[in-house]
Design a protein around this motif. Structure first.
Motif, PDB file in Angstrom:
ATOM      1  N   LEU A 149       2.499   1.623  -3.395  1.00  0.00           N
ATOM      2  CA  LEU A 149       1.544   2.058  -4.409  1.00  0.00           C
ATOM      3  C   LEU A 149       1.221   3.533  -4.262  1.00  0.00           C
ATOM      4  CD1 LEU A 149      -0.989  -0.942  -4.325  1.00  0.00           C
ATOM      5  CD2 LEU A 149       0.887  -0.582  -5.928  1.00  0.00           C
TER       6      LEU A 149
ATOM      7  N   TRP B 246      -4.720  -1.439 -10.212  1.00  0.00           N
ATOM      8  CA  TRP B 246      -4.392  -1.040  -8.846  1.00  0.00           C
ATOM      9  C   TRP B 246      -4.328   0.486  -8.752  1.00  0.00           C
ATOM     10  CZ3 TRP B 246      -4.475  -4.326  -4.893  1.00  0.00           C
ATOM     11  CH2 TRP B 246      -4.269  -5.688  -5.145  1.00  0.00           C
TER      12      TRP B 246
ATOM     13  N   HIS C 133      -2.806   8.256 -11.162  1.00  0.00           N
ATOM     14  CA  HIS C 133      -3.436   7.597 -10.019  1.00  0.00           C
ATOM     15  C   HIS C 133      -3.472   6.078 -10.179  1.00  0.00           C
ATOM     16  CE1 HIS C 133      -5.024  11.340  -8.137  1.00  0.00           C
ATOM     17  NE2 HIS C 133      -4.915  11.780  -9.380  1.00  0.00           N
TER      18      HIS C 133
ATOM     19  N   GLY D   3      -3.091   3.912  -7.150  1.00  0.00           N
ATOM     20  CA  GLY D   3      -1.942   4.426  -6.424  1.00  0.00           C
ATOM     21  C   GLY D   3      -2.363   5.617  -5.571  1.00  0.00           C
TER      22      GLY D   3
ATOM     23  N   ALA E  79      -1.345   2.652 -10.292  1.00  0.00           N
ATOM     24  CA  ALA E  79      -0.040   2.157  -9.854  1.00  0.00           C
ATOM     25  C   ALA E  79       0.315   0.805 -10.431  1.00  0.00           C
ATOM     26  CB  ALA E  79       0.014   2.084  -8.331  1.00  0.00           C
TER      27      ALA E  79
ATOM     28  N   ASN F  45       0.805  -1.211   0.000  1.00  0.00           N
ATOM     29  CA  ASN F  45       0.000   0.000   0.000  1.00  0.00           C
ATOM     30  C   ASN F  45       0.844   1.269   0.000  1.00  0.00           C
ATOM     31  OD1 ASN F  45      -1.720  -2.251   1.300  1.00  0.00           O
ATOM     32  ND2 ASN F  45      -3.233  -0.693   0.745  1.00  0.00           N
TER      33      ASN F  45
ATOM     34  N   ARG G 131       8.236   6.190  -7.851  1.00  0.00           N
ATOM     35  CA  ARG G 131       8.127   4.809  -8.326  1.00  0.00           C
ATOM     36  C   ARG G 131       9.039   4.581  -9.526  1.00  0.00           C
ATOM     37  NH1 ARG G 131       2.899   4.755  -9.339  1.00  0.00           N
ATOM     38  NH2 ARG G 131       3.179   4.947 -11.607  1.00  0.00           N
TER      39      ARG G 131
ATOM     40  N   PRO H  94      -4.991   4.337  -2.075  1.00  0.00           N
ATOM     41  CA  PRO H  94      -3.927   3.412  -2.482  1.00  0.00           C
ATOM     42  C   PRO H  94      -4.274   1.969  -2.090  1.00  0.00           C
ATOM     43  CG  PRO H  94      -2.984   5.356  -1.445  1.00  0.00           C
ATOM     44  CD  PRO H  94      -4.463   5.437  -1.241  1.00  0.00           C
TER      45      PRO H  94
ATOM     46  N   THR I 238       3.779  -2.588 -13.190  1.00  0.00           N
ATOM     47  CA  THR I 238       3.685  -1.134 -13.074  1.00  0.00           C
ATOM     48  C   THR I 238       3.330  -0.471 -14.406  1.00  0.00           C
ATOM     49  OG1 THR I 238       6.036  -0.794 -13.566  1.00  0.00           O
ATOM     50  CG2 THR I 238       5.428  -1.162 -11.243  1.00  0.00           C
TER      51      THR I 238
END
Length: 433
Positions: free
Chosen positions: A83, A211, A230, A213, A232, A80, A90, A358, A271
């Protein structure tokens, strides 16, 4: 650099010193997905898949080889915090890991931090706060709608709004965890009343997971032009469905017990940076279709919002495994068969001020091709059970039986770049309790 641009970490000539990583069909050094794993008696921790090994990110952080922000995030037992990192953090982590795994001078320090994947246990990547399932696979929507409304398969709102519903986050499980056949109310067409029994029409659904982020504050929408910041990562998602339960309960409020008993996801978070080379233009809408409302339209998203992924579904029955027969491929098709982009579904989800967080997970909905060989569910392949599918060992299936194992895979490919995979999403069906 944005979510669709490439850099030095994507170069096809890039090779890693990790044995077996060069040319790996799923996890070459151009991928570097994040996950949560454990080994021996160690507690779960963040890792990166590289070839047939997993790099222990907590151990990398303890050596001081990544930024303080990334090191703090990698010290958690879920992803979490990772992310939630800003996109530039990242990307910086990805670049640092790429250099560590490609520079032979780093091998003496890094090699002891690798664990063979076969000896590790993979866990849910994140603590999932909320799960929302969309319905953006237009060919699936047409196929299912045609079975119930032959003359009008799509409802009037489909081409105006990304349809979705809130699912159950607590029943999402990582690949490999068996599925127990659910029970529920179902009613035969010629029956006077429903019965409570195990589902007789258990199905899979081929989806992508998205997912979240960095989230948004309650009351503050996410513009579609900023939605990519947004997101991730991506994974595979099998949103199992009990079609007979669903047919009885879904009116007037939509899916409930027919969907919330179990959903399976692949364990690795691929990613946006890893997917950058595999971005492509969103397919043009058919002539006569309405243009998206302004809050859902962004020219950059239309130019780069689709994913060059090939999706496949395989079935292995108990008898096939006992006979040593390889899993049978049920379908194969591109992920571009999505009427809305992932950026559009994120923007729409937050358009009323809903706050995303996240670790939230969004499902695309079942992705099917226009041709039968690319259908993403048994409901479509068997035409609602009317035409059973013949398997190579002489068995047949209209819907899933106990002992069946469903395996989803996805491969991203583009000329000039190393192909990467999303990892497997699989589960075996166990009898109802």
């Amino acid at each position: 650099m944005t979510w669709w641009q490439t850099d030095e970490t994507h170069e096809a000539s890039l090779t890693s010193w990790v044995p077996g990583a060069a040319g790996h069909p799923v996890f070459p050094v151009q991928n570097l997905p994040f996950g949560i794993f454990s080994f021996e008696n160690a507690e779960p921790r963040a890792g990166v898949a590289i070839g047939d090994a997993i790099l222990d990110l907590r151990a990398v952080a303890e050596l001081g080889l990544i930024s303080p922000a990334a090191a703090a995030a990698c010290g958690e037992a879920t992803l979490n915090a990772l992310l939630a990192l800003p996109a530039h953090e990242r990307r910086a982590l990805r670049t640092a890991l790429s250099k560590l795994l490609c520079d032979a001078a780093q091998r003496p320090a890094i090699e002891p931090l690798l664990r063979p994947s076969a000896t590790c246990v993979l866990h849910l990547p994140a603590r999932i706060g909320d799960y929302t399932d969309f319905y953006v696979g237009i060919h699936h929507a047409n196929n299912i709608g045609r079975q119930f409304r032959p003359d009008n398969p799509l409802l009037p709102n489909y081409k105006h709004v990304p349809i979705g519903y809130h699912g159950r986050a607590s029943s999402i499980r990582v690949s490999g965890v068996p599925l127990v056949r659910p029970k529920g109310q179902r009613k035969a067409p010629d029956a006077d009343a429903p019965t409570y029994a195990p589902t007789a029409r258990l199905d899979y659904e081929l989806e992508l997971g998205v997912w979240i982020g960095a989230g948004n504050a309650l009351g503050e929408p996410i513009p579609v032009a900023e939605a990519g910041d947004h997101i991730a990562g991506f994974c595979l998602l099998n949103d199992w469905s009990a079609r007979d339960l669903q047919a009885w309960e879904y009116q007037p409020l939509g899916p409930f017990l027919a969907k919330n008993f179990h959903s399976t996801i692949s364990p690795w978070v691929i990613t946006p940076e890893a997917m950058a080379p595999f971005r492509q233009a969103q397919p043009a809408r058919p002539e006569g279709d309405p243009a998206p409302l302004p809050y859902l339209f962004d020219a950059t998203d239309q130019a780069h919002g689709a994913l060059a992924l090939t999706l496949e579904v395989f079935l292995s029955t108990r008898e096939m495994r006992e006979q040593g027969t390889a899993p049978h491929r049920l379908s194969r098709g591109p992920a571009s068969n999505m009427y809305w982009t992932v950026n559009q579904i994120v923007a729409h989800h937050a358009s009323n001020g809903c706050n995303l967080q996240p670790g939230d997970l969004l499902g695309t909905g079942t992705i099917s091709a226009p041709e039968r060989e690319g259908f993403g569910s048994l409901m479509e392949l068997s035409i609602g059970g009317k035409e059973p599918i013949a398997l190579p060992n002489g068995q047949s299936r209209s819907f899933l039986e106990d002992g069946d194992e469903v395996i989803l895979t996805a491969t991203a490919s583009r000329e000039g770049y190393a192909s990467i995979g999303l990892g497997e999403c699989r589960a075996v069906v166990l009898p109802a309790t």
